[in-house]
Design an enzyme around this catalytic site. Structure first.
Site, PDB file in Angstrom:
ATOM      1  N   LEU A  77       4.880  -0.771   8.820  1.00  0.00           N
ATOM      2  CA  LEU A  77       6.194  -1.334   8.465  1.00  0.00           C
ATOM      3  C   LEU A  77       6.102  -2.796   8.037  1.00  0.00           C
ATOM      4  O   LEU A  77       7.089  -3.364   7.578  1.00  0.00           O
ATOM      5  CB  LEU A  77       7.189  -1.175   9.627  1.00  0.00           C
ATOM      6  CG  LEU A  77       7.620   0.269   9.916  1.00  0.00           C
ATOM      7  CD1 LEU A  77       8.658   0.301  11.030  1.00  0.00           C
ATOM      8  CD2 LEU A  77       8.170   0.953   8.671  1.00  0.00           C
ATOM      9  N   HIS A 122      -6.016   9.554  10.419  1.00  0.00           N
ATOM     10  CA  HIS A 122      -6.370   9.998   9.063  1.00  0.00           C
ATOM     11  C   HIS A 122      -7.788  10.579   8.904  1.00  0.00           C
ATOM     12  O   HIS A 122      -8.640   9.977   8.258  1.00  0.00           O
ATOM     13  CB  HIS A 122      -6.135   8.886   8.041  1.00  0.00           C
ATOM     14  CG  HIS A 122      -6.534   7.486   8.464  1.00  0.00           C
ATOM     15  ND1 HIS A 122      -7.780   7.163   8.959  1.00  0.00           N
ATOM     16  CD2 HIS A 122      -5.842   6.330   8.451  1.00  0.00           C
ATOM     17  CE1 HIS A 122      -7.838   5.876   9.224  1.00  0.00           C
ATOM     18  NE2 HIS A 122      -6.658   5.340   8.924  1.00  0.00           N
ATOM     19  N   ASP A 175       0.536   7.713   7.107  1.00  0.00           N
ATOM     20  CA  ASP A 175      -0.188   6.454   6.831  1.00  0.00           C
ATOM     21  C   ASP A 175       0.555   5.676   5.729  1.00  0.00           C
ATOM     22  O   ASP A 175      -0.076   5.109   4.825  1.00  0.00           O
ATOM     23  CB  ASP A 175      -1.643   6.710   6.435  1.00  0.00           C
ATOM     24  CG  ASP A 175      -2.484   5.432   6.515  1.00  0.00           C
ATOM     25  OD1 ASP A 175      -1.950   4.378   6.900  1.00  0.00           O
ATOM     26  OD2 ASP A 175      -3.682   5.493   6.176  1.00  0.00           O
ATOM     27  N   HIS A 178       2.600  -1.617  -0.476  1.00  0.00           N
ATOM     28  CA  HIS A 178       2.028  -2.864  -1.004  1.00  0.00           C
ATOM     29  C   HIS A 178       2.859  -3.323  -2.192  1.00  0.00           C
ATOM     30  O   HIS A 178       3.581  -2.525  -2.799  1.00  0.00           O
ATOM     31  CB  HIS A 178       0.576  -2.644  -1.454  1.00  0.00           C
ATOM     32  CG  HIS A 178      -0.379  -2.453  -0.317  1.00  0.00           C
ATOM     33  ND1 HIS A 178      -0.704  -3.462   0.558  1.00  0.00           N
ATOM     34  CD2 HIS A 178      -1.072  -1.358   0.100  1.00  0.00           C
ATOM     35  CE1 HIS A 178      -1.563  -3.005   1.461  1.00  0.00           C
ATOM     36  NE2 HIS A 178      -1.798  -1.722   1.213  1.00  0.00           N
ATOM     37  N   PHE A 232      -5.886  -1.356  -0.304  1.00  0.00           N
ATOM     38  CA  PHE A 232      -5.945   0.067   0.052  1.00  0.00           C
ATOM     39  C   PHE A 232      -4.559   0.509   0.527  1.00  0.00           C
ATOM     40  O   PHE A 232      -3.925  -0.208   1.308  1.00  0.00           O
ATOM     41  CB  PHE A 232      -6.914   0.283   1.218  1.00  0.00           C
ATOM     42  CG  PHE A 232      -8.375   0.174   0.880  1.00  0.00           C
ATOM     43  CD1 PHE A 232      -9.030   1.232   0.278  1.00  0.00           C
ATOM     44  CD2 PHE A 232      -9.092  -0.972   1.192  1.00  0.00           C
ATOM     45  CE1 PHE A 232     -10.395   1.154  -0.005  1.00  0.00           C
ATOM     46  CE2 PHE A 232     -10.445  -1.069   0.915  1.00  0.00           C
ATOM     47  CZ  PHE A 232     -11.106  -0.003   0.310  1.00  0.00           C
ATOM     48  N   GLY A 233      -4.104   1.690   0.126  1.00  0.00           N
ATOM     49  CA  GLY A 233      -2.890   2.221   0.748  1.00  0.00           C
ATOM     50  C   GLY A 233      -1.937   2.894  -0.223  1.00  0.00           C
ATOM     51  O   GLY A 233      -1.895   2.581  -1.413  1.00  0.00           O
TER      52      GLY A 233
HETATM   53  O1  DOR Z   1      -5.243   2.602   3.025  1.00  0.00           O
HETATM   54  C1  DOR Z   1      -4.983   2.032   4.069  1.00  0.00           C
HETATM   55  N1  DOR Z   1      -4.021   1.111   4.157  1.00  0.00           N
HETATM   56  N2  DOR Z   1      -5.701   2.349   5.173  1.00  0.00           N
HETATM   57  C2  DOR Z   1      -5.574   1.655   6.314  1.00  0.00           C
HETATM   58  O2  DOR Z   1      -6.250   1.988   7.258  1.00  0.00           O
HETATM   59  C3  DOR Z   1      -4.665   0.510   6.409  1.00  0.00           C
HETATM   60  C4  DOR Z   1      -3.590   0.606   5.415  1.00  0.00           C
HETATM   61  C5  DOR Z   1      -2.811  -0.679   5.241  1.00  0.00           C
HETATM   62  O3  DOR Z   1      -2.456  -1.312   6.229  1.00  0.00           O
HETATM   63  O4  DOR Z   1      -2.521  -1.043   4.082  1.00  0.00           O
END
Ligand code: DOR
Length: 450
Positions: free
Chosen positions: A65, A234, A321, A325, A339-340
């Site tokens: 969050l 994950h 997950d 971003h 990542f994300g």
């Molecule tokens: O892809 C990811 N994003 N993997 C993670 O373990 C953390 C997460 C993030 O906090 O952006």
């Protein structure tokens, strides 16, 4: 007071699978039974649920969050709105905020912000180590007392095995799970996608499956040693599924989750759209950083193993997950991109593709989003994930056949970073009820006064 009438009631917690009516009084489920037989009194509102499935509100064990600290990516207000749209009545929020959730003050801050947002239930997860630095244990007792439902340094693994052992040992006192992000950084190094033919072809540094599996194996050994509750975040590889299977057979207290994107996308997805037809210019999504996620998207073989693992109960839950971003975090060189994947609003539609393809049955899917994750946080929240009379009125209504196209511009989440943008999904959340309050309702849903 609300009557939900004529829906297809599916509740794996009590083996319920039939058309019927359900009554909500204040914040609890007060009655459930055959269609047309509900003891409705004056003053009840009515929601016509024909054509819809009515199930317990979804529970997400793994959402980022971002608040406090990264409010440009997400806030508790926008994240909980995204959760409500995605059918989630409860979300567990990860501790990699700034400051991290490693003190009572931050737990209280998150809970207060969630109460002010007033949408879905937010259950904070506390850090395993102070500042998520992996050096010394966080004040786990203080965090447990403040109300965290688990401990995790997610985003980072706990590299020091001895420290992880102590965390597991200590967690037994509170009977709360330790959630580990399994990654051996000496193997993943600065990898950005799965190690395989795509990483070779694109010239990107790969993350081998062994990076995850080595850490899963270590954690399982430590869970066996300590008798503590371990939850693997994950899981993405066939090898991880086999390790968890073996540990469960030996009686180790382990549970595991898988994300919707690891169940449906392969490593090829990062290739994106290479060229703009006719002009032959490289497209803006040639290497699509929206598919850059940690752990990385893997292979078809891994997906098959993860689905088999879900069906056989080796993988207990599906968790998003949700990792929102900013555009700037993603629209840059692939190596530098964050990542994300922003996942709360696409999770259900994406997962329904598995149901429509015949790869997963609907009851199993609902179970992995309700009853099973509820069991993992059961120590704190016994009655979640169920439509039993007296349970909190957390209810998700969806139309399994409604088709829609993902448009990230319409997300409630600030994170528009999704590899599913433009995808056509069949299966749509139509309403979410959390603690008796309708927190999301599709335009097609009408609630009538009685
Ligand atoms: O892809 C990811 N994003 N993997 C993670 O373990 C953390 C997460 C993030 O906090 O952006």
């Amino acid at each position: 007071m609300l009557l939900i009438s004529g829906g297809h009631l599916i509740d794996p917690s009590q083996g319920l699978n039939k058309v019927g009516d359900l009554l909500v009084t204040e914040d609890k489920i007060s009655w459930i039974g055959d269609k047309g037989t509900a003891p409705v009194q004056q003053g009840f509102s009515i929601l016509d649920a024909s054509r819809m499935v009515v199930c317990p509100g979804f529970i997400d064990l793994h959402s980022h969050l971002r608040e406090p600290g990264f409010e440009d990516k997400e806030t508790i207000a926008t994240g909980t709105q995204a959760a409500a749209r995605g059918g989630f009545a409860t979300i567990c929020c990860m501790a990699n905020t700034e400051p991290p959730i490693d003190t009572r003050a931050v737990v209280d801050y998150v809970k207060t912000k969630a109460r002010v947002a007033g949408l879905v239930r937010v259950l904070p997860i506390g850090c395993i180590t102070k500042g998520r630095k992996g050096e010394e244990l966080a004040e786990m007792a203080e965090l447990a007392e403040a109300g965290v439902v688990a401990f995790s340094d997610d985003g980072d693994p706990v590299i020091n095995s001895s420290l992880m052992r102590h965390a597991l040992e200590y967690s037994r006192v509170f009977s709360l799970p330790i959630i580990d992000h399994c990654e051996d950084r000496t193997l993943s190094q600065d990898g950005v996608i799965n190690e395989g033919w795509v990483s070779t072809r694109l010239g990107l540094k790969g993350i081998p499956a062994a990076s995850e599996e080595a850490m899963v194996a270590r954690d399982l050994a430590l869970a066996q040693l300590t008798g503590a509750k371990l939850h693997i975040a994950h899981a993405t590889t066939e090898g991880s599924v086999e390790l968890i299977r073996h540990a469960k057979e030996k009686g180790v207290s382990v549970t595991a989750e898988v994300t919707p994107h690891h169940l449906t996308l392969t490593e090829e997805r990062v290739i994106g759209n290479q060229l703009i037809p006719k002009t032959y210019h490289l497209s803006a999504t040639a290497y699509d950083a929206n598919a850059k996620v940690n752990p990385p998207l893997r292979t078809k073989k891994d997906i098959a193993a993860l689905i088999k693992g879900l069906k056989e109960g080796i993988i207990d839950a599906i968790a998003t997950d949700h990792a929102p971003h900013t555009l700037a975090d993603k629209m840059c060189e692939f190596d530098l991109a964050a990542f994300g994947i922003s996942g709360l609003e696409t999770a259900f539609g994406c997962l329904m593709s598995l149901v429509h393809n015949g790869e997963l049955d609907l009851v199993t899917l609902i179970s992995k989003l309700t009853f099973e994750p509820a069991r993992i946080v059961r120590n704190k929240y016994e009655e979640l994930g169920s439509l039993k009379i007296g349970s909190p009125a957390d209810i998700t209504l969806f139309d399994p056949d409604e088709e829609w196209i993902v448009d990230s511009n319409n997300f409630a989440s600030k994170g528009k970073n999704t590899p599913f943008n433009g995808c056509q999904f069949k299966g749509k959340v139509m309403a979410t009820i959390a603690s008796g309050k309708i927190v999301y309702q599709d335009n097609l849903i009408k609630v009538k006064g009685n």
